[in-house]
Write an enzyme that holds these catalytic residues in place. Structure first.
Site, PDB file in Angstrom:
ATOM      1  N   GLU A  44      31.828 -79.619  -5.183  1.00 16.68           N
ATOM      2  CA  GLU A  44      30.903 -78.822  -6.036  1.00 16.68           C
ATOM      3  C   GLU A  44      31.411 -77.272  -6.496  1.00 16.68           C
ATOM      4  OE1 GLU A  44      28.662 -76.832  -2.750  1.00 16.68           O
ATOM      5  OE2 GLU A  44      26.693 -76.566  -4.418  1.00 16.68           O
ATOM      6  N   GLU A  69      33.763 -72.117  -4.719  1.00 14.52           N
ATOM      7  CA  GLU A  69      33.395 -70.593  -4.709  1.00 14.52           C
ATOM      8  C   GLU A  69      34.540 -69.522  -5.171  1.00 14.52           C
ATOM      9  OE1 GLU A  69      30.411 -69.482  -4.984  1.00 14.52           O
ATOM     10  OE2 GLU A  69      30.832 -68.558  -5.601  1.00 14.52           O
ATOM     11  N   ASP A  96      38.407 -70.338  -9.324  1.00 17.89           N
ATOM     12  CA  ASP A  96      37.850 -70.987 -10.060  1.00 17.89           C
ATOM     13  C   ASP A  96      37.535 -72.068 -10.192  1.00 17.89           C
ATOM     14  OD1 ASP A  96      36.511 -70.685 -12.936  1.00 17.89           O
ATOM     15  OD2 ASP A  96      38.467 -70.034 -14.291  1.00 17.89           O
ATOM     16  N   ASP A 119      25.897 -68.817 -12.554  1.00 17.55           N
ATOM     17  CA  ASP A 119      24.970 -68.109 -12.844  1.00 17.55           C
ATOM     18  C   ASP A 119      24.456 -67.762 -14.645  1.00 17.55           C
ATOM     19  OD1 ASP A 119      25.781 -66.252 -10.263  1.00 17.55           O
ATOM     20  OD2 ASP A 119      27.669 -66.326 -11.071  1.00 17.55           O
ATOM     21  N   LYS A 123      23.106 -62.218 -20.907  1.00 17.55           N
ATOM     22  CA  LYS A 123      23.148 -61.822 -21.982  1.00 17.55           C
ATOM     23  C   LYS A 123      23.997 -62.797 -23.587  1.00 17.55           C
ATOM     24  CE  LYS A 123      22.933 -56.655 -21.347  1.00 17.55           C
ATOM     25  NZ  LYS A 123      24.245 -55.623 -20.801  1.00 17.55           N
ATOM     26  N   ASP A 155      17.078 -72.441 -13.115  1.00 20.80           N
ATOM     27  CA  ASP A 155      16.119 -72.568 -13.013  1.00 20.80           C
ATOM     28  C   ASP A 155      16.128 -71.715 -14.615  1.00 20.80           C
ATOM     29  OD1 ASP A 155      17.808 -70.562 -12.294  1.00 20.80           O
ATOM     30  OD2 ASP A 155      16.144 -69.935 -10.888  1.00 20.80           O
ATOM     31  N   THR A 192      19.726 -76.606  -2.300  1.00 24.24           N
ATOM     32  CA  THR A 192      20.561 -74.975  -2.219  1.00 24.24           C
ATOM     33  C   THR A 192      19.969 -74.350  -1.767  1.00 24.24           C
ATOM     34  OG1 THR A 192      20.232 -74.832  -4.512  1.00 24.24           O
ATOM     35  CG2 THR A 192      22.238 -76.735  -4.260  1.00 24.24           C
ATOM     36  N   PHE A 194      19.972 -71.521  -4.051  1.00 26.17           N
ATOM     37  CA  PHE A 194      18.356 -71.376  -5.344  1.00 26.17           C
ATOM     38  C   PHE A 194      17.629 -71.716  -5.095  1.00 26.17           C
ATOM     39  CE2 PHE A 194      20.218 -67.488  -7.750  1.00 26.17           C
ATOM     40  CZ  PHE A 194      20.919 -67.141  -6.795  1.00 26.17           C
TER      41      PHE A 194
HETATM   42  C1  LIG Z   1      23.582 -68.624  -8.686  1.00 30.38           C
HETATM   43  S1  LIG Z   1      24.382 -68.931  -7.636  1.00 30.38           S
HETATM   44  C2  LIG Z   1      24.136 -70.681  -6.692  1.00 30.38           C
HETATM   45  C3  LIG Z   1      24.676 -70.870  -5.493  1.00 30.38           C
HETATM   46  C4  LIG Z   1      24.496 -72.170  -5.082  1.00 30.38           C
HETATM   47  N1  LIG Z   1      25.177 -73.729  -6.365  1.00 30.38           N
HETATM   48  C5  LIG Z   1      23.032 -72.472  -4.898  1.00 30.38           C
HETATM   49  O1  LIG Z   1      22.133 -72.959  -5.837  1.00 30.38           O
HETATM   50  O2  LIG Z   1      22.904 -71.447  -4.005  1.00 30.38           O
HETATM   51  C6  LIG Z   1      26.773 -69.581  -8.493  1.00 30.38           C
HETATM   52  C7  LIG Z   1      27.212 -69.056  -7.511  1.00 30.38           C
HETATM   53  O3  LIG Z   1      29.088 -69.487  -8.733  1.00 30.38           O
HETATM   54  C8  LIG Z   1      30.018 -68.923  -8.339  1.00 30.38           C
HETATM   55  N2  LIG Z   1      30.284 -69.049  -9.318  1.00 30.38           N
HETATM   56  C9  LIG Z   1      30.301 -67.698 -10.330  1.00 30.38           C
HETATM   57  N3  LIG Z   1      31.402 -68.844 -11.424  1.00 30.38           N
HETATM   58  C10 LIG Z   1      32.292 -69.106 -10.323  1.00 30.38           C
HETATM   59  C11 LIG Z   1      33.529 -70.212 -11.321  1.00 30.38           C
HETATM   60  N4  LIG Z   1      35.067 -70.147 -12.348  1.00 30.38           N
HETATM   61  N5  LIG Z   1      34.263 -70.438 -10.171  1.00 30.38           N
HETATM   62  C12 LIG Z   1      34.041 -71.224  -8.568  1.00 30.38           C
HETATM   63  N6  LIG Z   1      32.381 -70.622  -8.032  1.00 30.38           N
HETATM   64  C13 LIG Z   1      31.843 -69.636  -9.536  1.00 30.38           C
HETATM   65  C14 LIG Z   1      28.908 -67.040  -7.641  1.00 30.38           C
HETATM   66  O4  LIG Z   1      30.068 -66.617  -6.440  1.00 30.38           O
HETATM   67  C15 LIG Z   1      28.222 -67.783  -6.723  1.00 30.38           C
HETATM   68  O5  LIG Z   1      28.377 -67.999  -5.587  1.00 30.38           O
END
Ligand SMILES: C[S@@+](CC[C@H](N)C(=O)[O-])C[C@H]1O[C@@H](n2cnc3c(N)ncnc32)[C@H](O)[C@@H]1O
Length: 225
Positions: A44, A69, A96, A119, A123, A155, A192, A194
């Site tokens: 994941e 994460e 990453d 995320d 923009k 979403d 999840t 979200f």
């Molecule tokens: C909007 S949240 C969604 C979290 C979870 N998947 C959910 O559906 O509840 C996006 C997550 O991706 C993480 N994230 C963003 N860029 C990432 C990357 N390059 N590698 C790993 N995680 C990342 C963020 O820190 C954040 O916790």
């Protein structure tokens, strides 16, 4: 991702077996070797607070789960949850996820990738920061076994549509396959954090699933710059 109040991590828990860093990796990471058994592997990217990872690890003990994460506090939180549950089939990498999938996972070794509510980077000028970019998609295709699946939910309709176009453009993954919407009865029945947030607010959730078919020829390499 909005940062709310977070549960504290019990300082008595030993997080070391559960919490690794992408930075600390050298070469290919083998989840089966790390977790001490040969079993299907699921990854994941962007695990957030870890609802999916911690629950799927409990409900599918015969599979191995690796989360990635980027936020240190969330990665530690997830490690705390896995440690508390004494999970033997899951761990979390802080770092990453694009780099992890592209540089540290062996081709043809993964049964499923999960990317839920990445995320959005609304923009236009920030969209290049999106995690589901060409590099990650090519890595996912390369690393999936034949029959392996990519699950992508969001979403954000625009993110969904442009990503589906990108998947069709740069990979030969087959889909999107139809994904049925579940009927949660309990607050934790959402996949999840979200998903729960979106659905309780009445927002639509766009779901897709892709399958990797056995390819007779290697996927087209990225263009040389
Ligand atoms: C909007 S949240 C969604 C979290 C979870 N998947 C959910 O559906 O509840 C996006 C997550 O991706 C993480 N994230 C963003 N860029 C990432 C990357 N390059 N590698 C790993 N995680 C990342 C963020 O820190 C954040 O916790």
């Amino acid at each position: 991702m909005a940062r709310g109040a977070r549960p504290k991590i019990d300082p008595a828990l030993d997080l070391a077996p559960y919490l690794k860093t992408v930075e600390g990796l050298q070469g290919v990471f083998d989840p089966c070797a790390q977790l001490g058994r040969v079993a299907p592997v699921e990854i994941e990217i962007g695990s957030g607070k870890g609802l999916f990872l911690t629950r799927i690890a409990r409900t599918c003990p015969d599979r191995l789960f690796v989360g990635v994460e980027i936020a240190k506090s969330y990665a530690a939180l997830i490690a705390g949850r896995l440690a508390k549950a004494q999970a033997t089939n899951a761990l979390i990498f802080q770092g990453d996820g694009v780099r992890f999938a592209d540089e540290h996972i062996a081709p043809n070794s993964v049964d499923a990738f999960h990317v839920y509510f990445p995320d959005p980077w609304w923009k236009k000028k920030h969209r290049k920061r999106r995690v589901l970019n060409e590099r990650l998609l090519r890595a996912i295709e390369r690393n999936l076994k034949p029959g392996g699946r990519l699950h992508f939910w969001t979403d954000v309709q625009e993110y969904f549509e442009t990503t589906l176009e990108l998947i069709a453009e740069v990979t030969r993954l087959e889909g999107p396959l139809e994904v049925a919407e579940s009927s949660p009865e309990h607050d934790l029945d959402y996949r999840t954090h979200f998903e729960r947030r979106s659905r309780l607010s009445g927002l639509p959730v766009y779901r897709s699933e892709f399958i990797c078919r056995e390819l007779s020829e290697p996927a087209t390499p990225p263009p040389v710059e």
